[in-house]
Design a protein around this motif. Structure first.
Motif, PDB file in Angstrom:
ATOM      1  N   ALA A 101      -8.725  39.969 -44.371  1.00  0.00           N
ATOM      2  CA  ALA A 101      -8.943  40.960 -43.312  1.00  0.00           C
ATOM      3  C   ALA A 101      -7.596  41.401 -42.764  1.00  0.00           C
ATOM      4  CB  ALA A 101      -9.793  40.370 -42.200  1.00  0.00           C
TER       5      ALA A 101
ATOM      6  N   VAL B 127      -5.964  44.209 -39.928  1.00  0.00           N
ATOM      7  CA  VAL B 127      -6.131  45.228 -38.894  1.00  0.00           C
ATOM      8  C   VAL B 127      -4.744  45.768 -38.568  1.00  0.00           C
ATOM      9  CG1 VAL B 127      -6.876  45.703 -36.541  1.00  0.00           C
ATOM     10  CG2 VAL B 127      -8.143  44.055 -37.927  1.00  0.00           C
TER      11      VAL B 127
ATOM     12  N   ASN C 277      -2.138  47.596 -36.236  1.00  0.00           N
ATOM     13  CA  ASN C 277      -2.067  47.782 -34.785  1.00  0.00           C
ATOM     14  C   ASN C 277      -0.757  48.432 -34.371  1.00  0.00           C
ATOM     15  OD1 ASN C 277      -0.024  45.721 -34.062  1.00  0.00           O
ATOM     16  ND2 ASN C 277      -1.533  44.291 -34.839  1.00  0.00           N
TER      17      ASN C 277
ATOM     18  N   LYS D 276      -8.626  51.260 -31.004  1.00  0.00           N
ATOM     19  CA  LYS D 276      -9.169  51.489 -32.342  1.00  0.00           C
ATOM     20  C   LYS D 276      -8.709  50.387 -33.287  1.00  0.00           C
ATOM     21  CE  LYS D 276      -9.830  55.646 -34.314  1.00  0.00           C
ATOM     22  NZ  LYS D 276      -9.470  56.950 -34.864  1.00  0.00           N
ATOM     23  N   GLU D 277      -9.647  49.888 -34.081  1.00  0.00           N
ATOM     24  CA  GLU D 277      -9.302  48.895 -35.095  1.00  0.00           C
ATOM     25  C   GLU D 277      -9.514  49.520 -36.465  1.00  0.00           C
ATOM     26  OE1 GLU D 277     -11.383  45.219 -34.574  1.00  0.00           O
ATOM     27  OE2 GLU D 277     -10.420  44.821 -32.650  1.00  0.00           O
ATOM     28  N   ILE D 278      -8.417  49.760 -37.157  1.00  0.00           N
ATOM     29  CA  ILE D 278      -8.471  50.333 -38.503  1.00  0.00           C
ATOM     30  C   ILE D 278      -7.821  49.349 -39.468  1.00  0.00           C
ATOM     31  CG2 ILE D 278      -6.345  51.645 -38.167  1.00  0.00           C
ATOM     32  CD1 ILE D 278      -7.566  53.752 -40.087  1.00  0.00           C
ATOM     33  N   GLY D 279      -8.416  49.234 -40.628  1.00  0.00           N
ATOM     34  CA  GLY D 279      -7.890  48.311 -41.618  1.00  0.00           C
ATOM     35  C   GLY D 279      -8.895  48.115 -42.738  1.00  0.00           C
TER      36      GLY D 279
ATOM     37  N   ASN E 101     -12.454  52.319 -40.064  1.00  0.00           N
ATOM     38  CA  ASN E 101     -12.704  51.880 -38.697  1.00  0.00           C
ATOM     39  C   ASN E 101     -13.498  50.578 -38.735  1.00  0.00           C
ATOM     40  OD1 ASN E 101     -12.949  51.747 -35.941  1.00  0.00           O
ATOM     41  ND2 ASN E 101     -14.174  53.588 -35.740  1.00  0.00           N
ATOM     42  N   LEU E 102     -12.962  49.534 -38.141  1.00  0.00           N
ATOM     43  CA  LEU E 102     -13.599  48.218 -38.182  1.00  0.00           C
ATOM     44  C   LEU E 102     -14.416  47.891 -36.939  1.00  0.00           C
ATOM     45  CD1 LEU E 102     -10.641  46.212 -39.728  1.00  0.00           C
ATOM     46  CD2 LEU E 102     -12.578  47.266 -40.906  1.00  0.00           C
ATOM     47  N   LYS E 103     -14.386  48.755 -35.940  1.00  0.00           N
ATOM     48  CA  LYS E 103     -15.159  48.506 -34.709  1.00  0.00           C
ATOM     49  C   LYS E 103     -16.446  49.242 -34.724  1.00  0.00           C
ATOM     50  CE  LYS E 103     -12.712  47.097 -30.659  1.00  0.00           C
ATOM     51  NZ  LYS E 103     -12.041  47.478 -29.469  1.00  0.00           N
TER      52      LYS E 103
END
Length: 115
Positions: free
Chosen positions: A30, A32, A34, A93-96, A113-115
């Motif tokens: 995983a 993310v 930032n 925003k959580e992108i990854g 987008n992970l959220k």
């Protein structure tokens, strides 16, 4: 070194080292992206993934005060799971991407987008 930079490096190290070790029965990678990440952090991540035969390509990166503010990337796990995403990087925003290798994984692959 600033406190936020130390936290960012520790977080990045935890994500990269912790999730890339396949010693347990749960195998998950995983990442993310930032606002605290620097170009050096991203290149280190790319190198660590490449050692696991996972190809992370940065199509475009933008930085504000040497910190990540935009990313356009593609990821290829070499096992049929690959994808691309691009986005501004914000605190909310959580992108990854996430790759869950477990056979019973609810979602074996997520990118963007992970959220």
């Amino acid at each position: 070194m600033k406190k936020s930079t130390i936290f960012s490096l520790l977080f990045l190290s935890f994500i990269v080292l912790g999730t890339l070790s396949f010693t347990s029965s749960k195998k998950v990678i995983a990442v993310v992206f930032n606002k605290e990440m620097t170009k050096k952090d991203l290149l280190s991540l790319q190198k660590n993934l490449k050692e696991k035969n996972i190809i992370l390509v940065f199509n475009q990166m933008k930085f504000t005060k040497n910190r990540l503010s935009y990313i356009d990337f593609s990821i290829d796990f070499g096992d049929g799971f690959s994808g691309t995403s691009k986005s501004e990087i914000t605190k909310s925003k959580e992108i990854g991407f996430v790759r869950d290798y477990n056979e019973d994984a609810e979602q074996p692959f997520v990118v963007g987008n992970l959220k």
